[in-house]
Design a protein around this motif. Structure first.
Motif, short mmCIF file in Angstrom:
data_model
loop_
_atom_site.label_atom_id
_atom_site.label_comp_id
_atom_site.label_asym_id
_atom_site.label_seq_id
_atom_site.Cartn_x
_atom_site.Cartn_y
_atom_site.Cartn_z
N ARG A 1 42.61 29.39 54.55
CA ARG A 1 41.56 30.39 54.75
C ARG A 1 42.04 31.79 54.35
NH1 ARG A 1 36.71 31.80 53.90
NH2 ARG A 1 35.86 33.35 55.33
N ARG A 2 43.28 32.11 54.71
CA ARG A 2 43.84 33.42 54.35
C ARG A 2 43.90 33.58 52.83
NH1 ARG A 2 46.66 36.52 58.07
NH2 ARG A 2 46.58 35.79 60.21
N ARG A 3 44.32 32.52 52.12
CA ARG A 3 44.39 32.59 50.65
C ARG A 3 42.99 32.76 50.05
NH1 ARG A 3 48.26 27.77 50.97
NH2 ARG A 3 50.22 28.87 51.29
N GLU A 4 42.02 32.09 50.66
CA GLU A 4 40.66 32.17 50.17
C GLU A 4 40.08 33.58 50.35
OE1 GLU A 4 38.91 30.44 48.30
OE2 GLU A 4 36.94 31.35 48.59
N ILE A 5 40.35 34.18 51.51
CA ILE A 5 39.86 35.55 51.75
C ILE A 5 40.50 36.51 50.75
CG2 ILE A 5 39.82 37.47 53.41
CD1 ILE A 5 39.75 35.26 55.65
N VAL A 6 41.81 36.35 50.52
CA VAL A 6 42.51 37.22 49.57
C VAL A 6 41.92 37.05 48.17
CG1 VAL A 6 44.73 37.59 48.40
CG2 VAL A 6 44.65 37.37 50.89
N ARG A 7 41.64 35.80 47.79
CA ARG A 7 41.06 35.54 46.48
C ARG A 7 39.71 36.25 46.34
NH1 ARG A 7 37.61 32.84 43.81
NH2 ARG A 7 36.62 31.90 45.63
N GLN A 8 38.89 36.14 47.37
CA GLN A 8 37.56 36.77 47.31
C GLN A 8 37.65 38.29 47.31
OE1 GLN A 8 34.32 35.16 49.54
NE2 GLN A 8 35.25 33.13 49.70
N TYR A 9 38.57 38.83 48.10
CA TYR A 9 38.78 40.29 48.08
C TYR A 9 39.19 40.75 46.69
CZ TYR A 9 38.91 41.45 53.18
OH TYR A 9 38.62 41.71 54.48
N ASN A 10 40.19 40.06 46.12
CA ASN A 10 40.70 40.45 44.79
C ASN A 10 39.57 40.48 43.77
OD1 ASN A 10 43.33 40.80 45.60
ND2 ASN A 10 44.01 38.76 44.98
N GLU A 11 38.73 39.46 43.83
CA GLU A 11 37.62 39.35 42.89
C GLU A 11 36.62 40.48 43.13
OE1 GLU A 11 36.62 35.11 42.03
OE2 GLU A 11 34.61 35.87 42.48
N ALA A 12 36.29 40.68 44.41
CA ALA A 12 35.27 41.69 44.75
C ALA A 12 35.71 43.10 44.39
CB ALA A 12 34.96 41.60 46.25
N LEU A 59 36.63 48.26 41.25
CA LEU A 59 36.74 49.59 41.88
C LEU A 59 37.88 50.38 41.26
CD1 LEU A 59 36.20 48.85 45.68
CD2 LEU A 59 34.78 50.31 44.23
N SER A 60 37.55 51.57 40.69
CA SER A 60 38.58 52.27 39.93
C SER A 60 39.64 52.95 40.79
CB SER A 60 37.94 53.28 38.98
OG SER A 60 36.88 53.95 39.64
N TRP A 61 39.32 53.32 42.03
CA TRP A 61 40.31 54.05 42.84
C TRP A 61 41.16 53.09 43.69
CZ3 TRP A 61 39.39 57.65 39.85
CH2 TRP A 61 38.14 58.25 39.71
N LEU A 62 40.94 51.81 43.51
CA LEU A 62 41.60 50.83 44.40
C LEU A 62 42.42 49.84 43.59
CD1 LEU A 62 39.95 48.99 47.38
CD2 LEU A 62 41.20 47.71 45.65
N ARG A 63 43.65 49.56 44.06
CA ARG A 63 44.49 48.56 43.41
C ARG A 63 44.77 47.43 44.39
NH1 ARG A 63 50.10 48.67 42.14
NH2 ARG A 63 50.25 50.84 42.73
N THR A 64 44.49 46.19 43.95
CA THR A 64 44.72 45.01 44.79
C THR A 64 46.20 44.62 44.69
OG1 THR A 64 44.10 43.59 42.94
CG2 THR A 64 42.35 44.18 44.49
N PRO A 65 46.70 43.79 45.63
CA PRO A 65 48.13 43.45 45.61
C PRO A 65 48.54 42.77 44.31
CG PRO A 65 47.10 42.73 47.67
CD PRO A 65 46.00 43.17 46.76
N GLY A 66 49.67 43.20 43.75
CA GLY A 66 50.19 42.61 42.52
C GLY A 66 51.14 41.46 42.82
#
Ligand SMILES: *Cc1c(COP(=O)(O)O)cnc(C)c1O
Length: 406
Positions: free
Chosen positions: A282-293, A297-304
């Motif tokens: 579930r945690r991986r799925e939430i992270v995947r959806q966050y990254n996609e969503a 957004l130009s001012w935001l960087r998702t975890p690399g």
């Protein structure tokens, strides 16, 4: 739905509650069978040869220092982007906690910075798997071991995680590049025992020492040291009274602590371990959806991700983004307040440890020591991530982030 979605929260089921209640009705609240059973399951999960369950990850880190004989005159390097315990454990044993900078992509200890900041008195490295993303342990171990230091992996964030090195898959808690590894079971972490932690190692001597120090340095077996191992022991020159051996017999061989975990906590841990695979999925799925969503957004960087970090093996504890608050034209405090108004709780993890007043006062550390960690901190914000988070809550968070950041 709760009034405010927190950045992290435990997930307790009826089975968890039943498991705890069963121990309360049993003979052993502590020092009983659930502790050993929990340790056995942790060994199964990771493949580690030894697991020593204790009352917190902080205690486990302290025991790791003692097991490796770290003390006065020694230096211990860790990441500044961590909870304070990763560094405090060095201070507990009289060593000097020190910090090397982080990698700007993974936010983990940078092996190159570790090498650059090396000093001859460094005897241990505490590598922290920030947010659950594994450190580059092979590179860190190469730097540390070449110079005679032990490697301790603070995997408090990375319970059940793994990584890939040269095509091979490794589990955190059992790979060749850490001498000892620690998990935390605090309620905000991936799975919980209320308070609790575990020290894992494949080194028999480290395990024996940690086990002994967990409970006052007491051993049951008579030792050669006191001259009491013969069938007809001679009175010890150190303490003649100790020559009588009976069922009560014990020796204090070292100055230890009460770092024991209870059977009540281990019953909760055993029940949570059964659900760990679901938690991780579930945690991986939430992270995947966050990254996609958030990709738009130009001012935001998702975890690399770095090479060793494989999406399918990461045990995500935190979801931390980098926000360019200057470009956005809002302060972090304003962003957090606006998100809060939309029922979204956030947190800032971590203030660089070397900038804490005690570290500045005690060791003279100052801003500029770890520029990447300081830059990271100025833009860090952790968004809600926990397994019980449902789709409605997830969408509420992503919408709120869009509202506030665009
Ligand atoms: C939570 C945490 C600890 C301490 O864990 P406790 O079980 O609360 O003592 C240590 N290191 C890191 C990186 C942590 O996040």
């Amino acid at each position: 739905m709760t009034s405010c979605i927190p950045y992290g929260r435990q997930s307790i089921s009826e089975e968890d509650i039943e498991a705890v209640c069963a121990v309360l009705r049993s003979d052993f609240l502590t020092c009983g069978p659930k502790v050993e059973e929990f340790e056995a399951r942790i060994m199964e999960l990771t493949g580690a040869r030894h697991a020593i369950a204790v009352n917190s990850a902080t205690s486990a880190l302290h025991l790791a220092m003692l097991a490796a004989s770290i003390g006065r005159g020694d230096r211990v390097i860790t990441s500044p982007n961590t909870f304070l315990a990763s560094a405090n454990c060095a201070a507990y044993v009289g060593a000097t906690p020190d910090f090397a900078d982080i990698d700007p992509v993974s936010y983990n200890l940078d092996p190159a910075a570790l090498q650059q900041g090396w000093k001859p008195d460094v005897k241990a490295v505490v590598a922290v798997d920030y947010a659950g993303q594994p450190c580059d342990m092979p590179a860190i171990a190469a730097v540390a071991r070449e110079r005679g230091a032990v490697v301790i992996e603070d995997a408090s964030h990375a319970v059940g995680g793994g990584f890939i090195h040269e095509g091979e898959t490794w589990k955190i808690g059992n790979h060749p590049w850490a001498d000892m590894t620690v998990f935390s079971f605090h309620p905000v972490k991936t799975m919980t025992t209320g308070e609790g932690g575990v020290l894992m190692t494949n080194n028999d001597a480290f395990a024996a020492k940690a086990r002994q120090l967990r409970s006052h340095g007491i051993v049951r077996e008579p030792s050669h040291f006191l001259g009491l191992v013969d069938a007809n022991p001679q009175p010890s020159t150190l303490n003649p009274q100790l020559s009588e051996r009976g069922p009560w017999y014990h020796e204090m061989q070292d100055l230890g602590y009460n770092y024991r975990i209870t059977d009540i906590q281990c019953a909760l841990g055993l029940s949570q371990l059964k659900r760990l695979p679901q938690f991780l999925t579930r945690r991986r799925e939430i992270v995947r959806q966050y990254n996609e969503a958030f990709s738009g957004l130009s001012w935001l960087r998702t975890p690399g991700l770095k090479e060793v970090q494989n999406r399918d093996l990461i045990s995500w504890h935190l979801y931390t983004v980098q926000i360019d608050f200057k470009a956005l034209g809002k302060t972090r405090t304003e962003v957090m307040a606006e998100l809060k108004q939309q029922q979204v709780g956030t947190q800032v993890l971590y203030i660089p440890a070397h900038l804490q007043p005690w570290y500045r006062k005690s060791f003279g550390y100052a801003p500029g020591k770890c520029p990447a960690a300081e830059a990271y901190y100025s833009q860090a914000l952790s968004l809600p991530l926990y397994p019980a988070m449902n789709q409605i809550e997830l969408e509420l968070v992503t919408k709120a982030v869009y509202n506030v950041l665009s």
